[in-house]
Design a protein around this motif. Sequence first.
Motif, PDB file in Angstrom:
ATOM      1  N   THR A 107       0.828  -1.206   0.000  1.00 34.29           N
ATOM      2  CA  THR A 107       0.000   0.000   0.000  1.00 34.29           C
ATOM      3  C   THR A 107       0.857   1.250   0.000  1.00 34.29           C
ATOM      4  N   ARG A 108       1.869   1.288   0.873  1.00 34.78           N
ATOM      5  CA  ARG A 108       2.751   2.452   0.907  1.00 34.78           C
ATOM      6  C   ARG A 108       3.506   2.585  -0.416  1.00 34.78           C
ATOM      7  N   SER A 109       3.878   1.446  -1.004  1.00 35.62           N
ATOM      8  CA  SER A 109       4.544   1.477  -2.302  1.00 35.62           C
ATOM      9  C   SER A 109       3.624   2.070  -3.366  1.00 35.62           C
ATOM     10  N   ALA A 110       2.335   1.688  -3.326  1.00 34.42           N
ATOM     11  CA  ALA A 110       1.378   2.207  -4.304  1.00 34.42           C
ATOM     12  C   ALA A 110       1.225   3.714  -4.161  1.00 34.42           C
ATOM     13  N   PHE A 111       1.242   4.214  -2.925  1.00 36.51           N
ATOM     14  CA  PHE A 111       1.157   5.658  -2.704  1.00 36.51           C
ATOM     15  C   PHE A 111       2.320   6.363  -3.402  1.00 36.51           C
ATOM     16  N   GLY A 112       3.522   5.768  -3.294  1.00 32.88           N
ATOM     17  CA  GLY A 112       4.683   6.365  -3.933  1.00 32.88           C
ATOM     18  C   GLY A 112       4.628   6.259  -5.439  1.00 32.88           C
ATOM     19  N   GLU A 113       4.238   5.073  -5.944  1.00 29.86           N
ATOM     20  CA  GLU A 113       4.178   4.866  -7.386  1.00 29.86           C
ATOM     21  C   GLU A 113       3.126   5.762  -8.038  1.00 29.86           C
ATOM     22  N   LEU A 114       2.032   6.018  -7.334  1.00 31.35           N
ATOM     23  CA  LEU A 114       0.973   6.862  -7.877  1.00 31.35           C
ATOM     24  C   LEU A 114       1.246   8.343  -7.651  1.00 31.35           C
ATOM     25  N   ARG A 115       2.425   8.623  -7.092  1.00 31.17           N
ATOM     26  CA  ARG A 115       2.907  10.003  -6.903  1.00 31.17           C
ATOM     27  C   ARG A 115       1.931  10.857  -6.115  1.00 31.17           C
ATOM     28  N   LEU A 116       1.409  10.276  -5.049  1.00 30.92           N
ATOM     29  CA  LEU A 116       0.590  11.061  -4.138  1.00 30.92           C
ATOM     30  C   LEU A 116       1.497  11.997  -3.351  1.00 30.92           C
ATOM     31  N   PRO A 117       0.970  13.079  -2.787  1.00 28.98           N
ATOM     32  CA  PRO A 117       1.813  14.022  -2.046  1.00 28.98           C
ATOM     33  C   PRO A 117       2.674  13.314  -1.001  1.00 28.98           C
ATOM     34  N   ARG A 118       3.924  13.741  -0.892  1.00 33.56           N
ATOM     35  CA  ARG A 118       4.856  13.083   0.026  1.00 33.56           C
ATOM     36  C   ARG A 118       4.336  13.106   1.456  1.00 33.56           C
ATOM     37  N   ALA A 119       3.652  14.193   1.812  1.00 31.76           N
ATOM     38  CA  ALA A 119       3.110  14.288   3.173  1.00 31.76           C
ATOM     39  C   ALA A 119       2.097  13.179   3.429  1.00 31.76           C
ATOM     40  N   VAL A 120       1.330  12.829   2.396  1.00 29.05           N
ATOM     41  CA  VAL A 120       0.337  11.757   2.538  1.00 29.05           C
ATOM     42  C   VAL A 120       1.034  10.400   2.588  1.00 29.05           C
ATOM     43  N   THR A 121       2.021  10.214   1.719  1.00 34.70           N
ATOM     44  CA  THR A 121       2.731   8.937   1.668  1.00 34.70           C
ATOM     45  C   THR A 121       3.435   8.630   2.977  1.00 34.70           C
ATOM     46  N   ARG A 122       4.009   9.650   3.598  1.00 38.61           N
ATOM     47  CA  ARG A 122       4.752   9.452   4.846  1.00 38.61           C
ATOM     48  C   ARG A 122       3.866   9.516   6.084  1.00 38.61           C
ATOM     49  N   SER A 123       2.598   9.839   5.901  1.00 37.45           N
ATOM     50  CA  SER A 123       1.654   9.917   7.025  1.00 37.45           C
ATOM     51  C   SER A 123       1.140   8.516   7.356  1.00 37.45           C
ATOM     52  N   PRO A 124       0.310   8.392   8.390  1.00 36.81           N
ATOM     53  CA  PRO A 124      -0.280   7.081   8.712  1.00 36.81           C
ATOM     54  C   PRO A 124      -1.338   6.627   7.700  1.00 36.81           C
ATOM     55  N   ALA A 125      -1.603   7.429   6.673  1.00 37.67           N
ATOM     56  CA  ALA A 125      -2.681   7.111   5.727  1.00 37.67           C
ATOM     57  C   ALA A 125      -2.535   5.726   5.098  1.00 37.67           C
ATOM     58  N   PRO A 126      -1.345   5.309   4.614  1.00 36.49           N
ATOM     59  CA  PRO A 126      -1.244   3.965   4.028  1.00 36.49           C
ATOM     60  C   PRO A 126      -1.570   2.853   5.010  1.00 36.49           C
ATOM     61  N   VAL A 127      -1.317   3.083   6.290  1.00 35.91           N
ATOM     62  CA  VAL A 127      -1.623   2.066   7.302  1.00 35.91           C
ATOM     63  C   VAL A 127      -3.099   2.088   7.666  1.00 35.91           C
ATOM     64  N   LEU A 128      -3.684   3.275   7.704  1.00 35.17           N
ATOM     65  CA  LEU A 128      -5.078   3.413   8.126  1.00 35.17           C
ATOM     66  C   LEU A 128      -6.064   3.081   7.005  1.00 35.17           C
ATOM     67  N   LEU A 129      -5.651   3.246   5.755  1.00 45.59           N
ATOM     68  CA  LEU A 129      -6.572   3.053   4.634  1.00 45.59           C
ATOM     69  C   LEU A 129      -7.238   1.683   4.630  1.00 45.59           C
ATOM     70  N   PRO A 130      -6.497   0.577   4.749  1.00 48.89           N
ATOM     71  CA  PRO A 130      -7.177  -0.733   4.713  1.00 48.89           C
ATOM     72  C   PRO A 130      -8.176  -0.912   5.841  1.00 48.89           C
ATOM     73  N   TRP A 131      -7.855  -0.409   7.025  1.00 40.97           N
ATOM     74  CA  TRP A 131      -8.799  -0.517   8.146  1.00 40.97           C
ATOM     75  C   TRP A 131     -10.032   0.345   7.909  1.00 40.97           C
TER      76      TRP A 131
END
Length: 354
Positions: free
Chosen positions: A31-55
Amino acid sequence: MLVAPLLLPPLVAALLLVVSGVAKVRHPEETRSAFGELRLPRAVTRSPAPVLLPWAEIVLAVAIVVTPPPFALAVSVVVLALFVAYLVVIVRALGFGYPVTCSCFGRLGLGEVTRRTALRNVLLVVVAALGVWSATADNSVAARLLDASAQTWVWLGLVVLTVAVVVVTFGGAKGGPLTREPVTADSADSGEEADYERQPIPFAVLETEDGQTVTMHELTSSGAVLLLFLSPSCGSCLPVIERLPEWDAGLGPVSLRAVVWSPLDEAVAAQPHLAGRVLRDPDAITARIFRVGTPGAVLLGADGALAGGPVQGAEVLDFYEDVRAELVEAGVVDDEPVAPDGSATTDESVSDGR
């Protein structure tokens, strides 16, 4: 109001969300890799969002089914907004000009973002929009299921059966890479036949760090080459990138080259381990030829034919180990551990704590 048809959209949305959420929970790194590959804002990629999204997806899946009105309408609107956001991200990625690997459903959805991906997301938006309509009913989805007639349950069962038949019939053939086991070290250099039909190395041009161009056939003029398709922003690529010096030293006569789509100076600045062993794949043509995302790998034989792969994702780590094992078995390289800096270790250095 028709009961059975209006039950389908929220149930489909809930099923997709729970499958997506569980798949992401099992492999959070994707999930975190997808955030980076899809070039989402760095602040979002480094935030807890990738961990919280599936939940959040799992919670929304449950909420769609059990939340009573009027709160059910709010939940459905949130789901619609989420699916619209997914669609926007995917459509945006289509304009990047290079292949993007999206783990939209964890490893279940690992693959290149294409127009088909966008079409899928359009359908998801339609399902979510119908879910908003369904949420205007007097009861929750769960309550309507409990009160549904036998005819409604039979109708839903037939729909599920139809979907299952379609998935089983057409879901098995994917356009992903054909996975092939690496052949022996001797066949990598001499062209000896292995247990699969080897294919000629396709024609493609890559750029070197000094600005020159080189074909894959020219790369293999002095021996076999292991190509690793990587992206400096790909989270799944980091374990491979960090071990490049070790891998380069551990393959003996087999050369190792990283292949990236981005400008080489930017790639090396972001990941110094790439320096001296990186090539640029303009417009990701080579990656498209092999139908691999990042990370991906293919072994080019010195005889002008593929000697192993292509593989991608988590299989890349095992692929390297298999290639090295073949080289060790053939006596081409020593069976000694290689230090992270690429130098060979010895029993003496290990005992000295070096």
